[in-house]
Design a protein around this motif. Sequence first.
Motif, PDB file in Angstrom:
ATOM      1  N   VAL A  15       2.045   1.429   4.084  1.00  0.00           N
ATOM      2  CA  VAL A  15       2.181   2.864   3.796  1.00  0.00           C
ATOM      3  C   VAL A  15       1.902   3.053   2.310  1.00  0.00           C
ATOM      4  O   VAL A  15       2.698   2.643   1.463  1.00  0.00           O
ATOM      5  CB  VAL A  15       3.582   3.376   4.171  1.00  0.00           C
ATOM      6  CG1 VAL A  15       3.695   4.870   3.882  1.00  0.00           C
ATOM      7  CG2 VAL A  15       3.880   3.085   5.645  1.00  0.00           C
ATOM      8  N   ASN A  16       0.779   3.660   1.976  1.00  0.00           N
ATOM      9  CA  ASN A  16       0.335   3.745   0.584  1.00  0.00           C
ATOM     10  C   ASN A  16       0.993   4.927  -0.122  1.00  0.00           C
ATOM     11  O   ASN A  16       0.466   6.034  -0.115  1.00  0.00           O
ATOM     12  CB  ASN A  16      -1.182   3.885   0.511  1.00  0.00           C
ATOM     13  CG  ASN A  16      -1.712   3.570  -0.880  1.00  0.00           C
ATOM     14  OD1 ASN A  16      -1.947   2.425  -1.203  1.00  0.00           O
ATOM     15  ND2 ASN A  16      -1.884   4.589  -1.712  1.00  0.00           N
ATOM     16  N   ILE A  17       2.142   4.686  -0.739  1.00  0.00           N
ATOM     17  CA  ILE A  17       2.828   5.767  -1.443  1.00  0.00           C
ATOM     18  C   ILE A  17       2.608   5.712  -2.949  1.00  0.00           C
ATOM     19  O   ILE A  17       3.111   6.568  -3.684  1.00  0.00           O
ATOM     20  CB  ILE A  17       4.343   5.758  -1.146  1.00  0.00           C
ATOM     21  CG1 ILE A  17       5.007   4.474  -1.664  1.00  0.00           C
ATOM     22  CG2 ILE A  17       4.601   5.939   0.342  1.00  0.00           C
ATOM     23  CD1 ILE A  17       6.513   4.511  -1.601  1.00  0.00           C
ATOM     24  N   ASN A  18       1.831   4.730  -3.421  1.00  0.00           N
ATOM     25  CA  ASN A  18       1.582   4.591  -4.852  1.00  0.00           C
ATOM     26  C   ASN A  18       0.116   4.890  -5.145  1.00  0.00           C
ATOM     27  O   ASN A  18      -0.765   4.112  -4.782  1.00  0.00           O
ATOM     28  CB  ASN A  18       1.925   3.166  -5.300  1.00  0.00           C
ATOM     29  CG  ASN A  18       1.916   3.015  -6.814  1.00  0.00           C
ATOM     30  OD1 ASN A  18       1.263   3.772  -7.523  1.00  0.00           O
ATOM     31  ND2 ASN A  18       2.644   2.027  -7.305  1.00  0.00           N
ATOM     32  N   ILE A  30      10.318   3.582   4.991  1.00  0.00           N
ATOM     33  CA  ILE A  30       8.919   3.688   4.577  1.00  0.00           C
ATOM     34  C   ILE A  30       8.060   2.552   5.119  1.00  0.00           C
ATOM     35  O   ILE A  30       7.051   2.783   5.785  1.00  0.00           O
ATOM     36  CB  ILE A  30       8.815   3.722   3.035  1.00  0.00           C
ATOM     37  CG1 ILE A  30       9.568   4.925   2.468  1.00  0.00           C
ATOM     38  CG2 ILE A  30       7.347   3.734   2.597  1.00  0.00           C
ATOM     39  CD1 ILE A  30       9.735   4.890   0.958  1.00  0.00           C
ATOM     40  N   VAL A  80      -2.329  11.842   2.223  1.00  0.00           N
ATOM     41  CA  VAL A  80      -1.464  11.507   1.095  1.00  0.00           C
ATOM     42  C   VAL A  80      -1.269  12.780   0.283  1.00  0.00           C
ATOM     43  O   VAL A  80      -2.047  13.728   0.402  1.00  0.00           O
ATOM     44  CB  VAL A  80      -2.073  10.407   0.188  1.00  0.00           C
ATOM     45  CG1 VAL A  80      -2.207   9.093   0.927  1.00  0.00           C
ATOM     46  CG2 VAL A  80      -3.426  10.851  -0.369  1.00  0.00           C
ATOM     47  N   SER A 122       0.347   8.023   3.342  1.00  0.00           N
ATOM     48  CA  SER A 122       1.654   7.916   2.686  1.00  0.00           C
ATOM     49  C   SER A 122       2.808   8.333   3.585  1.00  0.00           C
ATOM     50  O   SER A 122       3.963   8.249   3.166  1.00  0.00           O
ATOM     51  CB  SER A 122       1.673   8.783   1.422  1.00  0.00           C
ATOM     52  OG  SER A 122       1.480  10.153   1.752  1.00  0.00           O
ATOM     53  N   ASP A 123       2.516   8.760   4.798  1.00  0.00           N
ATOM     54  CA  ASP A 123       3.572   9.227   5.697  1.00  0.00           C
ATOM     55  C   ASP A 123       3.876   8.148   6.735  1.00  0.00           C
ATOM     56  O   ASP A 123       3.012   7.792   7.543  1.00  0.00           O
ATOM     57  CB  ASP A 123       3.129  10.507   6.399  1.00  0.00           C
ATOM     58  CG  ASP A 123       4.203  11.031   7.333  1.00  0.00           C
ATOM     59  OD1 ASP A 123       5.207  11.560   6.826  1.00  0.00           O
ATOM     60  OD2 ASP A 123       4.038  10.899   8.558  1.00  0.00           O
ATOM     61  N   ASP A 140       3.403   0.019  -1.974  1.00  0.00           N
ATOM     62  CA  ASP A 140       3.943   0.564  -3.223  1.00  0.00           C
ATOM     63  C   ASP A 140       3.874  -0.490  -4.318  1.00  0.00           C
ATOM     64  O   ASP A 140       4.881  -1.044  -4.737  1.00  0.00           O
ATOM     65  CB  ASP A 140       5.380   1.040  -3.038  1.00  0.00           C
ATOM     66  CG  ASP A 140       5.904   1.785  -4.267  1.00  0.00           C
ATOM     67  OD1 ASP A 140       5.089   2.125  -5.149  1.00  0.00           O
ATOM     68  OD2 ASP A 140       7.119   2.015  -4.346  1.00  0.00           O
ATOM     69  N   GLN A 200      14.997   2.098   1.852  1.00  0.00           N
ATOM     70  CA  GLN A 200      13.615   2.533   1.660  1.00  0.00           C
ATOM     71  C   GLN A 200      12.656   1.707   2.515  1.00  0.00           C
ATOM     72  O   GLN A 200      11.705   2.241   3.080  1.00  0.00           O
ATOM     73  CB  GLN A 200      13.235   2.434   0.181  1.00  0.00           C
ATOM     74  CG  GLN A 200      13.887   3.487  -0.697  1.00  0.00           C
ATOM     75  CD  GLN A 200      13.620   3.265  -2.165  1.00  0.00           C
ATOM     76  OE1 GLN A 200      13.653   2.122  -2.659  1.00  0.00           O
ATOM     77  NE2 GLN A 200      13.348   4.348  -2.888  1.00  0.00           N
TER      78      GLN A 200
END
Length: 608
Positions: free
Chosen positions: A204-207, A275, A587, A220-221, A253, A271
């Motif tokens: 999950v690409n949150i960065n 995530i 994202v 990112s979700d 992340d 987290q």
Amino acid sequence: MHQTPPPQSTSRRQILAGAGAAGIAAALALPGSTASAATPDEERIRRTARALLKRMSLKEKIGQLFVVEVYGKSADTEHAKNKDLYGVSTPAEVITKYRPGGVIYFDARRGPDNLKDPQQIAGLSNGLQRASLRTGARVPLLVSIDQEGGSVVYRMLEPATQLPGNMALAAGRSPGDVRRSSEIIGTELAAMGINQNYAPVADVNINPANPIIGVRSFGSDPSLCSQLVAESVRGYHRGEVASAAKHFPGHGDTDTDSHTGLPVINHTRRQLEDIDLPPFRAAIARGVDTIMTAHIVVPALDSSGVPATMSKPIVTGLLREELGFTGLIVTDALDMGGATEDFPPDVAPVRALKAGCDQLVLAPKTDVAHAAVLEAVESGDVTETRLDASVLRILEHKLRNGLFPRPYVDEKRAVGVVGNRRHTADCTRITGRTITLVRNENGTLPLSAAKRTVLVTGWDASQVGTVADTVGKRSGQAATPLATGAAPGAAKIEEAVTAAGQHDVTVVLTNAAASAADKGVAQADLVKALAQTGKPVIAVAVRNPYDIRRFPDVPAYLATFSYTKTSLTSLVQVLYGDIGPAGRLPVSIPELDEGGGTLYEFGHGLGY
């Protein structure tokens, strides 16, 4: 010259379902086996695997743990690199010497140069399988590849169908498109004798600063990623190739590339649960065959500071016991910086095995790695029971995926399957639904059909040329390509600005312009300078969608998430309104300043 094996009239999974594991055992002449027409269940597979295991020597068992690369386009190709790495000349001799459980194909960019065309690749697969089946316990190979789709991690070029990558598919928001994309990739790989794809990416690409995952992720979700990872697994299975969710327990992340360093993920356990882990849980629920570990440190899961690949609490404790995954666990490449930094060639394979990994991918210094595992088993540091558990899972995986008794493919048939018209037509339709319009001030888009001159500039001569050629083929349109490179200097920017003044509109392609590196700043300077000409400017991010962070006032901005030829052709169709921009951001795009707000929310996307 060897003869091409006869065509398979049924699929591998049909062979397994029709003959049953007991029938497979009979074909292998295993002691005490009897043929049966009954549908096999897991107990039959386990029983057959145990019978195979009893026939194997200790060295043969250890060989099954390793996934190696070989150099050359055929099993009998002599290559100096094989001699350097393994002390033998041909790929077939590598298989005979080490009796590995698997091989992994690469194109010339890494060096092995295994991939030329479908018939050649199918012939290589058949040749390697023949070598494996003539050796020792006669166990077929897992033939693997990294073919994720998109423009970042892929090995197969045309004529293989160039499907969009995960983030592009997520922008399209169609589970059916994800499933079909994976099915096409799987079908084409299987036709060439490639039975294991190291995909999908479940991170999950949150960065936004993530240098290694980015568009390889579905976004990112966690909920969207979970849904689409499961559909991708389903698609690969329809295409009759094994799937592999990666990189456990989640590489989304980080701002460090695990190919060159050792990232640390500082998520709390909560987290991680919210995530990172949901897509892996979804993959397991969907029946994913394989999970690949990551070379990342996750203190909330293991305070020792070792990478997840070497961590028993993560591999065995979390993945095996807590998440209940019973399939194959493979390491990410053990020659990556995240593994080699603190674990030399005689240590890394043993530590990964002790952590609970089943297969060791690209262990450097193969002789040293083999000897280290052998010594660990003979000394009792790794029990033979532990070794047998991994080998049984490998054998069960091969049985379950129908690789016994004949893992060959029809080499001529591969030509008709790979890149066929139905696949390319589906690819075109799917890709057309992924282009995302993020900003469109003053009705800049769509471009009118009136005669106009278009400057296409920015990143990479090949991509700039593709867009310019596609625009120039339209009636009444004239396009000029002017590539400026990844880090344009002042002179190149001035050249582009001058050219923009002589054209009606400018399309500028960017790649990693949001990066803090010099190339990111330079590309942003190019876009800003073009915008100051007073002529319409359309910026297009052809990889990560975050580039607009550095030039938020550009008149129009689109994200393609990919720079395949099909993506760029679809882009031009969207520019002229032939198709509407149907994508939505998978994202969110934050402002550039740390602690700033959000420029564009997850789910944002404009239409015409």
